[in-house]
Design a protein around this motif. Structure first.
Motif, PDB file in Angstrom:
ATOM      1  N   ALA A  54      22.186  19.859  13.551  1.00 33.26           N
ATOM      2  CA  ALA A  54      21.968  20.920  14.324  1.00 33.26           C
ATOM      3  C   ALA A  54      21.179  21.995  14.287  1.00 33.26           C
ATOM      4  CB  ALA A  54      23.582  21.537  14.496  1.00 33.26           C
ATOM      5  N   PHE A  55      20.917  22.395  12.838  1.00 31.54           N
ATOM      6  CA  PHE A  55      20.073  23.465  12.403  1.00 31.54           C
ATOM      7  C   PHE A  55      18.791  22.899  12.785  1.00 31.54           C
ATOM      8  CE2 PHE A  55      17.940  26.545   9.622  1.00 31.54           C
ATOM      9  CZ  PHE A  55      18.772  27.627  10.123  1.00 31.54           C
ATOM     10  N   ALA A  56      18.285  21.510  12.362  1.00 37.23           N
ATOM     11  CA  ALA A  56      16.927  21.209  12.398  1.00 37.23           C
ATOM     12  C   ALA A  56      16.469  21.206  13.925  1.00 37.23           C
ATOM     13  CB  ALA A  56      16.906  19.706  11.919  1.00 37.23           C
ATOM     14  N   ASN A  57      17.566  20.992  14.735  1.00 33.06           N
ATOM     15  CA  ASN A  57      17.348  20.969  16.388  1.00 33.06           C
ATOM     16  C   ASN A  57      16.918  22.269  16.879  1.00 33.06           C
ATOM     17  OD1 ASN A  57      16.926  18.332  17.273  1.00 33.06           O
ATOM     18  ND2 ASN A  57      19.113  18.230  17.977  1.00 33.06           N
ATOM     19  N   ALA A  58      17.874  23.223  16.320  1.00 30.32           N
ATOM     20  CA  ALA A  58      17.823  24.505  16.765  1.00 30.32           C
ATOM     21  C   ALA A  58      16.371  25.314  16.015  1.00 30.32           C
ATOM     22  CB  ALA A  58      18.930  25.335  16.119  1.00 30.32           C
ATOM     23  N   SER A  59      16.027  24.742  14.956  1.00 33.93           N
ATOM     24  CA  SER A  59      14.801  25.314  14.588  1.00 33.93           C
ATOM     25  C   SER A  59      13.542  24.871  15.070  1.00 33.93           C
ATOM     26  CB  SER A  59      14.789  24.823  12.981  1.00 33.93           C
ATOM     27  OG  SER A  59      15.904  25.389  12.293  1.00 33.93           O
ATOM     28  N   VAL A  60      13.631  23.675  15.546  1.00 34.89           N
ATOM     29  CA  VAL A  60      12.442  23.248  16.519  1.00 34.89           C
ATOM     30  C   VAL A  60      12.207  23.967  17.789  1.00 34.89           C
ATOM     31  CG1 VAL A  60      11.581  21.084  17.736  1.00 34.89           C
ATOM     32  CG2 VAL A  60      12.340  20.934  15.402  1.00 34.89           C
ATOM     33  N   ASN A  61      13.493  24.244  18.361  1.00 32.12           N
ATOM     34  CA  ASN A  61      13.262  24.985  19.709  1.00 32.12           C
ATOM     35  C   ASN A  61      12.864  26.272  19.378  1.00 32.12           C
ATOM     36  OD1 ASN A  61      14.465  22.780  20.813  1.00 32.12           O
ATOM     37  ND2 ASN A  61      16.404  23.294  20.713  1.00 32.12           N
ATOM     38  N   LEU A  62      13.409  26.953  18.260  1.00 33.40           N
ATOM     39  CA  LEU A  62      13.202  28.287  18.082  1.00 33.40           C
ATOM     40  C   LEU A  62      11.438  28.538  17.814  1.00 33.40           C
ATOM     41  CD1 LEU A  62      13.651  31.158  17.270  1.00 33.40           C
ATOM     42  CD2 LEU A  62      14.016  30.438  14.891  1.00 33.40           C
ATOM     43  N   TRP A  63      10.901  27.622  16.998  1.00 31.59           N
ATOM     44  CA  TRP A  63       9.475  27.544  16.510  1.00 31.59           C
ATOM     45  C   TRP A  63       8.640  27.342  17.823  1.00 31.59           C
ATOM     46  CZ3 TRP A  63       7.426  30.273  13.406  1.00 31.59           C
ATOM     47  CH2 TRP A  63       7.996  30.846  12.149  1.00 31.59           C
ATOM     48  N   ARG A  64       9.181  26.343  18.669  1.00 35.51           N
ATOM     49  CA  ARG A  64       8.251  26.129  19.791  1.00 35.51           C
ATOM     50  C   ARG A  64       8.316  27.522  20.802  1.00 35.51           C
ATOM     51  NH1 ARG A  64      10.954  20.336  21.143  1.00 35.51           N
ATOM     52  NH2 ARG A  64       9.255  19.024  20.076  1.00 35.51           N
ATOM     53  N   GLU A  65       9.298  28.152  20.713  1.00 35.27           N
ATOM     54  CA  GLU A  65       9.329  29.543  21.452  1.00 35.27           C
ATOM     55  C   GLU A  65       8.331  30.715  20.958  1.00 35.27           C
ATOM     56  OE1 GLU A  65      12.573  32.941  21.775  1.00 35.27           O
ATOM     57  OE2 GLU A  65      13.055  31.400  22.862  1.00 35.27           O
ATOM     58  N   ILE A  66       8.497  30.597  19.480  1.00 32.84           N
ATOM     59  CA  ILE A  66       7.813  31.666  18.839  1.00 32.84           C
ATOM     60  C   ILE A  66       6.095  31.336  18.950  1.00 32.84           C
ATOM     61  CG2 ILE A  66       7.109  32.546  16.675  1.00 32.84           C
ATOM     62  CD1 ILE A  66      10.055  32.139  15.684  1.00 32.84           C
ATOM     63  N   ASN A  67       5.721  30.183  18.829  1.00 33.42           N
ATOM     64  CA  ASN A  67       4.562  29.734  19.124  1.00 33.42           C
ATOM     65  C   ASN A  67       3.992  29.084  20.459  1.00 33.42           C
ATOM     66  OD1 ASN A  67       4.241  30.429  16.413  1.00 33.42           O
ATOM     67  ND2 ASN A  67       3.514  28.295  15.448  1.00 33.42           N
ATOM     68  N   ASP A 111      11.151  12.667  13.328  1.00 38.75           N
ATOM     69  CA  ASP A 111       9.920  12.726  14.145  1.00 38.75           C
ATOM     70  C   ASP A 111       9.783  13.976  14.490  1.00 38.75           C
ATOM     71  OD1 ASP A 111      12.359  12.872  15.526  1.00 38.75           O
ATOM     72  OD2 ASP A 111      11.649  12.275  17.309  1.00 38.75           O
ATOM     73  N   GLN A 112      10.552  14.765  14.203  1.00 37.50           N
ATOM     74  CA  GLN A 112      10.270  16.504  14.540  1.00 37.50           C
ATOM     75  C   GLN A 112       9.603  17.299  13.441  1.00 37.50           C
ATOM     76  OE1 GLN A 112      10.656  17.563  17.262  1.00 37.50           O
ATOM     77  NE2 GLN A 112      12.718  17.374  18.140  1.00 37.50           N
ATOM     78  N   SER A 113       9.431  16.608  12.114  1.00 34.42           N
ATOM     79  CA  SER A 113       9.232  17.050  11.127  1.00 34.42           C
ATOM     80  C   SER A 113       7.688  17.501  11.166  1.00 34.42           C
ATOM     81  CB  SER A 113       9.274  16.289   9.607  1.00 34.42           C
ATOM     82  OG  SER A 113       8.554  15.231   9.715  1.00 34.42           O
ATOM     83  N   ALA A 114       6.652  16.777  11.510  1.00 37.73           N
ATOM     84  CA  ALA A 114       5.422  17.176  11.713  1.00 37.73           C
ATOM     85  C   ALA A 114       5.045  18.447  12.692  1.00 37.73           C
ATOM     86  CB  ALA A 114       4.579  15.986  12.161  1.00 37.73           C
ATOM     87  N   ARG A 115       5.744  18.354  13.818  1.00 36.82           N
ATOM     88  CA  ARG A 115       5.883  19.343  14.777  1.00 36.82           C
ATOM     89  C   ARG A 115       6.229  20.647  14.161  1.00 36.82           C
ATOM     90  NH1 ARG A 115       3.437  22.173  18.749  1.00 36.82           N
ATOM     91  NH2 ARG A 115       4.981  23.143  20.339  1.00 36.82           N
ATOM     92  N   LEU A 116       7.481  20.703  13.325  1.00 38.51           N
ATOM     93  CA  LEU A 116       8.103  21.910  12.986  1.00 38.51           C
ATOM     94  C   LEU A 116       7.396  22.329  11.740  1.00 38.51           C
ATOM     95  CD1 LEU A 116      10.386  23.797  12.947  1.00 38.51           C
ATOM     96  CD2 LEU A 116      11.704  22.424  11.402  1.00 38.51           C
ATOM     97  N   GLY A 117       6.884  21.584  11.024  1.00 42.19           N
ATOM     98  CA  GLY A 117       5.947  22.046   9.964  1.00 42.19           C
ATOM     99  C   GLY A 117       4.654  22.683  10.341  1.00 42.19           C
ATOM    100  N   SER A 118       4.238  22.083  11.280  1.00 38.61           N
ATOM    101  CA  SER A 118       2.989  22.886  11.842  1.00 38.61           C
ATOM    102  C   SER A 118       3.089  24.028  12.490  1.00 38.61           C
ATOM    103  CB  SER A 118       2.249  21.780  12.899  1.00 38.61           C
ATOM    104  OG  SER A 118       2.871  21.498  14.066  1.00 38.61           O
ATOM    105  N   LEU A 119       4.160  23.965  13.367  1.00 43.33           N
ATOM    106  CA  LEU A 119       4.702  25.418  13.936  1.00 43.33           C
ATOM    107  C   LEU A 119       4.605  26.540  13.055  1.00 43.33           C
ATOM    108  CD1 LEU A 119       7.211  24.100  16.739  1.00 43.33           C
ATOM    109  CD2 LEU A 119       4.838  25.114  16.973  1.00 43.33           C
ATOM    110  N   VAL A 120       5.375  26.277  11.951  1.00 51.98           N
ATOM    111  CA  VAL A 120       5.757  27.227  10.828  1.00 51.98           C
ATOM    112  C   VAL A 120       4.409  27.631  10.170  1.00 51.98           C
ATOM    113  CG1 VAL A 120       6.904  27.762   8.762  1.00 51.98           C
ATOM    114  CG2 VAL A 120       8.257  26.599  10.874  1.00 51.98           C
ATOM    115  N   ALA A 121       3.525  26.452   9.801  1.00 57.12           N
ATOM    116  CA  ALA A 121       2.543  26.616   8.963  1.00 57.12           C
ATOM    117  C   ALA A 121       1.444  27.665   9.714  1.00 57.12           C
ATOM    118  CB  ALA A 121       1.800  25.398   8.542  1.00 57.12           C
ATOM    119  N   GLU A 122       1.470  27.555  11.051  1.00 58.05           N
ATOM    120  CA  GLU A 122       0.522  28.345  12.135  1.00 58.05           C
ATOM    121  C   GLU A 122       1.131  29.599  11.880  1.00 58.05           C
ATOM    122  OE1 GLU A 122      -1.975  29.586  14.718  1.00 58.05           O
ATOM    123  OE2 GLU A 122      -2.053  27.869  13.452  1.00 58.05           O
ATOM    124  N   TYR A 123       2.375  29.954  11.644  1.00 62.32           N
ATOM    125  CA  TYR A 123       2.800  31.445  11.677  1.00 62.32           C
ATOM    126  C   TYR A 123       2.614  31.849  10.125  1.00 62.32           C
ATOM    127  CZ  TYR A 123       6.354  34.975  10.959  1.00 62.32           C
ATOM    128  OH  TYR A 123       7.037  36.099  10.664  1.00 62.32           O
TER     129      TYR A 123
END
Length: 291
Positions: free
Chosen positions: A230-243, A268-280
Protein backbone atom coordinates in the motif's frame (compact mmCIF):
# COMPACT_ATOMS: atom_id res chain seq x y z
CA UNK A 1 7.66 28.78 -1.05
CA UNK A 2 11.23 29.59 -0.07
CA UNK A 3 12.40 32.65 1.79
CA UNK A 4 15.19 35.07 1.05
CA UNK A 5 18.04 34.47 3.51
CA UNK A 6 18.78 37.14 6.08
CA UNK A 7 21.58 37.72 8.57
CA UNK A 8 21.65 38.59 12.23
CA UNK A 9 22.09 42.28 11.53
CA UNK A 10 18.87 42.33 9.51
CA UNK A 11 16.77 41.36 12.52
CA UNK A 12 14.94 43.96 14.60
CA UNK A 13 17.03 45.38 17.42
CA UNK A 14 14.79 43.82 20.07
CA UNK A 15 15.25 40.37 18.53
CA UNK A 16 19.03 40.78 18.36
CA UNK A 17 19.12 41.92 21.98
CA UNK A 18 17.08 38.94 23.15
CA UNK A 19 19.31 36.54 21.22
CA UNK A 20 22.37 38.13 22.82
CA UNK A 21 20.81 37.70 26.26
CA UNK A 22 20.23 34.00 25.58
CA UNK A 23 23.49 33.22 23.77
CA UNK A 24 25.93 35.28 25.81
CA UNK A 25 28.99 36.86 24.27
CA UNK A 26 28.95 36.16 20.51
CA UNK A 27 32.45 35.95 19.04
CA UNK A 28 31.62 34.85 15.49
CA UNK A 29 28.61 34.63 13.17
CA UNK A 30 28.55 32.48 10.04
CA UNK A 31 25.63 32.29 7.61
CA UNK A 32 24.66 28.75 6.61
CA UNK A 33 22.21 27.71 3.94
CA UNK A 34 20.20 24.89 5.45
CA UNK A 35 16.98 24.63 3.51
CA UNK A 36 14.28 27.04 2.42
CA UNK A 37 11.93 27.11 5.37
CA UNK A 38 14.03 29.31 7.64
CA UNK A 39 15.34 32.57 6.19
CA UNK A 40 17.59 32.99 9.24
CA UNK A 41 20.19 30.22 9.38
CA UNK A 42 23.41 30.85 11.28
CA UNK A 43 26.25 29.30 13.21
CA UNK A 44 26.90 31.33 16.34
CA UNK A 45 30.17 30.95 18.20
CA UNK A 46 29.82 32.14 21.78
CA UNK A 47 31.74 32.07 25.01
CA UNK A 48 29.82 28.94 26.01
CA UNK A 49 29.94 27.02 22.72
CA UNK A 50 28.54 26.91 19.20
CA UNK A 51 24.90 26.95 18.19
CA UNK A 52 23.00 26.41 14.97
CA UNK A 53 20.35 29.14 14.94
CA UNK A 54 17.33 29.16 12.66
CA UNK A 55 14.40 31.52 12.58
CA UNK A 56 11.47 32.93 10.68
CA UNK A 57 8.64 35.40 11.06
CA UNK A 58 5.77 34.13 13.20
CA UNK A 59 3.27 34.07 10.37
CA UNK A 60 1.85 31.38 8.13
CA UNK A 61 1.98 27.62 8.45
CA UNK A 62 5.75 27.35 8.68
CA UNK A 63 5.73 28.68 12.23
CA UNK A 64 3.90 25.54 13.35
CA UNK A 65 6.62 23.29 11.93
CA UNK A 66 9.39 25.25 13.63
CA UNK A 67 7.55 25.27 16.95
CA UNK A 68 7.15 21.51 16.60
CA UNK A 69 10.91 21.16 16.16
CA UNK A 70 11.56 22.96 19.41
CA UNK A 71 8.87 21.14 21.37
CA UNK A 72 9.89 17.67 20.19
CA UNK A 73 13.58 18.16 20.98
CA UNK A 74 13.55 16.90 24.61
CA UNK A 75 12.30 13.53 23.36
CA UNK A 76 15.16 13.13 20.87
CA UNK A 77 18.20 12.96 23.14
CA UNK A 78 21.10 11.46 21.21
CA UNK A 79 19.03 11.28 18.02
CA UNK A 80 19.04 14.96 17.03
CA UNK A 81 20.89 18.14 18.00
CA UNK A 82 19.40 19.42 21.26
CA UNK A 83 17.39 22.64 21.20
CA UNK A 84 18.88 24.95 23.86
CA UNK A 85 16.76 28.09 23.75
CA UNK A 86 14.24 30.00 21.71
CA UNK A 87 13.33 33.63 21.14
CA UNK A 88 9.81 34.69 20.25
CA UNK A 89 9.62 38.45 20.12
CA UNK A 90 8.51 41.24 17.77
CA UNK A 91 7.22 38.89 15.09
CA UNK A 92 10.21 36.52 15.00
CA UNK A 93 10.58 32.93 16.18
CA UNK A 94 14.19 31.82 16.59
CA UNK A 95 15.59 28.51 17.88
CA UNK A 96 19.16 27.61 18.87
CA UNK A 97 20.36 24.00 18.62
CA UNK A 98 23.67 22.47 19.57
CA UNK A 99 25.93 22.85 16.56
CA UNK A 100 26.99 19.46 15.19
CA UNK A 101 30.30 19.63 13.36
CA UNK A 102 29.38 16.95 10.86
CA UNK A 103 28.78 16.28 7.21
CA UNK A 104 25.84 15.21 5.09
CA UNK A 105 25.31 11.46 5.04
CA UNK A 106 26.30 9.46 1.99
CA UNK A 107 23.66 6.96 0.86
CA UNK A 108 25.41 5.43 -2.16
CA UNK A 109 25.76 1.63 -2.30
CA UNK A 110 28.51 0.46 0.02
CA UNK A 111 28.67 3.70 2.01
CA UNK A 112 30.11 3.30 5.49
CA UNK A 113 27.42 5.73 6.69
CA UNK A 114 24.60 3.26 6.13
CA UNK A 115 25.14 1.24 9.34
CA UNK A 116 25.21 4.50 11.34
CA UNK A 117 21.90 5.58 9.82
CA UNK A 118 20.42 2.13 10.44
CA UNK A 119 21.41 2.36 14.11
CA UNK A 120 19.80 5.79 14.33
CA UNK A 121 16.55 4.58 12.78
CA UNK A 122 16.46 1.50 14.99
CA UNK A 123 16.72 3.69 18.09
CA UNK A 124 14.09 6.07 16.75
CA UNK A 125 11.64 3.24 16.09
CA UNK A 126 11.27 2.71 19.83
CA UNK A 127 10.39 6.33 20.65
CA UNK A 128 6.77 6.96 21.62
CA UNK A 129 5.58 10.44 20.64
CA UNK A 130 4.52 12.76 23.46
CA UNK A 131 0.80 13.24 23.88
CA UNK A 132 1.07 16.97 24.58
CA UNK A 133 2.57 17.89 21.20
CA UNK A 134 0.32 18.12 18.16
CA UNK A 135 1.61 15.83 15.41
CA UNK A 136 0.23 14.86 12.04
CA UNK A 137 -0.89 11.25 11.67
CA UNK A 138 0.73 9.13 8.98
CA UNK A 139 -2.65 7.93 7.76
CA UNK A 140 -3.77 11.56 7.35
CA UNK A 141 -0.72 12.54 5.34
CA UNK A 142 -1.11 9.62 2.93
CA UNK A 143 -4.89 9.69 2.65
CA UNK A 144 -4.89 11.38 -0.74
CA UNK A 145 -2.58 8.85 -2.38
CA UNK A 146 -3.78 5.36 -1.45
CA UNK A 147 -5.69 3.16 -3.87
CA UNK A 148 -8.20 2.16 -1.17
CA UNK A 149 -9.18 3.87 2.11
CA UNK A 150 -8.67 0.51 3.82
CA UNK A 151 -4.92 0.82 3.13
CA UNK A 152 -4.64 3.66 5.64
CA UNK A 153 -4.97 1.31 8.61
CA UNK A 154 -1.50 -0.05 7.79
CA UNK A 155 0.08 3.35 8.47
CA UNK A 156 -1.50 4.03 11.86
CA UNK A 157 0.56 3.57 15.00
CA UNK A 158 2.12 5.25 17.98
CA UNK A 159 5.77 5.66 16.99
CA UNK A 160 7.51 8.99 16.47
CA UNK A 161 8.44 9.32 12.79
CA UNK A 162 10.72 11.80 11.03
CA UNK A 163 9.42 11.04 7.50
CA UNK A 164 12.03 13.02 5.53
CA UNK A 165 15.05 10.73 5.46
CA UNK A 166 16.80 12.36 2.52
CA UNK A 167 20.58 12.44 3.13
CA UNK A 168 20.67 16.20 3.68
CA UNK A 169 18.66 15.68 6.86
CA UNK A 170 21.24 13.29 8.32
CA UNK A 171 24.48 14.59 9.81
CA UNK A 172 27.42 12.26 10.34
CA UNK A 173 29.76 13.09 13.24
CA UNK A 174 30.50 10.76 16.18
CA UNK A 175 27.21 9.11 15.18
CA UNK A 176 24.31 9.87 12.84
CA UNK A 177 21.91 12.67 13.79
CA UNK A 178 18.55 13.57 12.27
CA UNK A 179 17.80 17.27 11.72
CA UNK A 180 14.76 19.23 10.49
CA UNK A 181 11.94 17.72 12.54
CA UNK A 182 9.20 20.02 11.31
CA UNK A 183 7.34 17.11 9.70
CA UNK A 184 7.41 14.88 12.78
CA UNK A 185 4.53 12.42 12.55
CA UNK A 186 2.80 9.72 14.59
CA UNK A 187 2.47 6.38 12.81
CA UNK A 188 3.52 2.77 12.33
CA UNK A 189 7.04 1.91 13.49
CA UNK A 190 8.17 0.58 10.09
CA UNK A 191 7.36 3.71 8.10
CA UNK A 192 10.67 5.56 8.58
CA UNK A 193 12.49 2.48 7.32
CA UNK A 194 10.22 2.56 4.27
CA UNK A 195 10.94 6.25 3.69
CA UNK A 196 14.66 5.45 3.91
CA UNK A 197 14.41 2.66 1.34
CA UNK A 198 13.20 5.00 -1.37
CA UNK A 199 15.93 7.50 -0.49
CA UNK A 200 18.46 4.70 -0.99
CA UNK A 201 16.90 3.95 -4.38
CA UNK A 202 17.21 7.62 -5.30
CA UNK A 203 20.90 7.52 -4.36
CA UNK A 204 21.76 4.61 -6.64
CA UNK A 205 20.57 1.40 -4.98
CA UNK A 206 18.35 -1.01 -6.83
CA UNK A 207 15.11 -1.80 -4.98
CA UNK A 208 16.58 -5.18 -3.99
CA UNK A 209 19.77 -3.56 -2.68
CA UNK A 210 17.84 -0.92 -0.75
CA UNK A 211 15.58 -3.48 0.89
CA UNK A 212 18.63 -5.58 1.79
CA UNK A 213 20.14 -2.59 3.61
CA UNK A 214 16.86 -2.06 5.46
CA UNK A 215 16.80 -5.70 6.57
CA UNK A 216 19.08 -4.71 9.45
CA UNK A 217 16.09 -2.86 10.94
CA UNK A 218 13.69 -5.04 12.97
CA UNK A 219 10.85 -2.64 12.20
CA UNK A 220 11.34 -3.24 8.48
CA UNK A 221 11.68 -7.00 8.84
CA UNK A 222 8.32 -7.16 10.61
CA UNK A 223 6.51 -4.68 8.35
CA UNK A 224 3.24 -6.11 7.01
CA UNK A 225 3.59 -7.06 3.37
CA UNK A 226 0.21 -5.58 2.49
CA UNK A 227 1.21 -2.38 4.25
CA UNK A 228 4.46 -2.08 2.27
CA UNK A 229 2.49 -2.74 -0.92
CA UNK A 230 0.00 0.00 0.00
CA UNK A 231 2.84 2.37 0.81
CA UNK A 232 4.60 1.64 -2.48
CA UNK A 233 1.43 2.45 -4.39
CA UNK A 234 0.85 5.64 -2.40
CA UNK A 235 4.44 6.72 -2.99
CA UNK A 236 4.19 6.32 -6.73
CA UNK A 237 0.99 8.39 -6.72
CA UNK A 238 2.60 11.04 -4.54
CA UNK A 239 5.70 11.37 -6.68
CA UNK A 240 3.70 11.56 -9.88
CA UNK A 241 1.91 14.53 -8.37
CA UNK A 242 5.12 16.19 -7.14
CA UNK A 243 6.92 15.88 -10.47
CA UNK A 244 3.87 16.10 -12.69
CA UNK A 245 2.71 18.90 -15.00
CA UNK A 246 2.47 22.20 -13.22
CA UNK A 247 4.80 21.22 -10.38
CA UNK A 248 6.93 24.15 -9.28
CA UNK A 249 10.37 24.18 -7.65
CA UNK A 250 8.74 25.63 -4.55
CA UNK A 251 6.22 22.77 -4.45
CA UNK A 252 9.05 20.26 -4.73
CA UNK A 253 11.07 21.92 -2.00
CA UNK A 254 8.08 21.91 0.34
CA UNK A 255 7.39 18.21 -0.20
CA UNK A 256 9.02 15.67 2.07
CA UNK A 257 11.07 12.95 0.43
CA UNK A 258 8.72 9.99 0.63
CA UNK A 259 8.60 6.41 -0.55
CA UNK A 260 8.83 2.76 0.27
CA UNK A 261 10.50 -0.42 -0.78
CA UNK A 262 8.64 -2.13 -3.59
CA UNK A 263 7.47 -5.70 -3.09
CA UNK A 264 7.30 -8.12 -5.98
CA UNK A 265 3.81 -7.08 -7.05
CA UNK A 266 5.06 -3.56 -7.73
CA UNK A 267 8.49 -4.16 -9.26
CA UNK A 268 7.17 -2.64 -12.47
CA UNK A 269 6.78 0.65 -10.58
CA UNK A 270 10.35 0.72 -9.26
CA UNK A 271 11.99 2.41 -12.25
CA UNK A 272 9.27 5.05 -12.40
CA UNK A 273 9.40 5.76 -8.69
CA UNK A 274 13.19 5.76 -8.60
CA UNK A 275 13.40 8.21 -11.49
CA UNK A 276 10.80 10.53 -9.94
CA UNK A 277 12.68 10.74 -6.64
CA UNK A 278 16.06 11.00 -8.35
CA UNK A 279 14.75 13.98 -10.33
CA UNK A 280 13.70 15.61 -7.08
CA UNK A 281 17.14 14.99 -5.56
CA UNK A 282 18.83 16.55 -8.60
CA UNK A 283 16.68 19.66 -8.52
CA UNK A 284 16.29 20.34 -4.79
CA UNK A 285 18.84 22.77 -3.31
CA UNK A 286 21.52 21.07 -1.24
CA UNK A 287 22.64 22.30 2.16
CA UNK A 288 25.81 24.32 1.79
CA UNK A 289 27.66 27.10 3.48
CA UNK A 290 27.03 30.62 2.19
CA UNK A 291 30.28 32.42 1.49
Amino acid sequence: MGSEPITLKNLPRTVRATIAAKAGLVTAVEAIEAGHNSPLSLRLTTATGQFFVKGLRDEGGRLATQRREYEISPYLRGLAPAARWRVWVDGWYVIAFDYIDGRTAAYHPGSSDLPLVATLLHRLSSVTPPEDIELRLAEQRLAGYVTSPADLAHFAGNTLLHTDLNPHNVLIADRAYLVDWGWATRGAAWLDAAYWVICLIAEGHTPDQAEAVAQSLPAWRTAPRDGVTAFANASVNLWREINGPGATPGRKRCSTLQGAGLPTAFRDQSARLGSLVAEYVRTRPHHRKVD
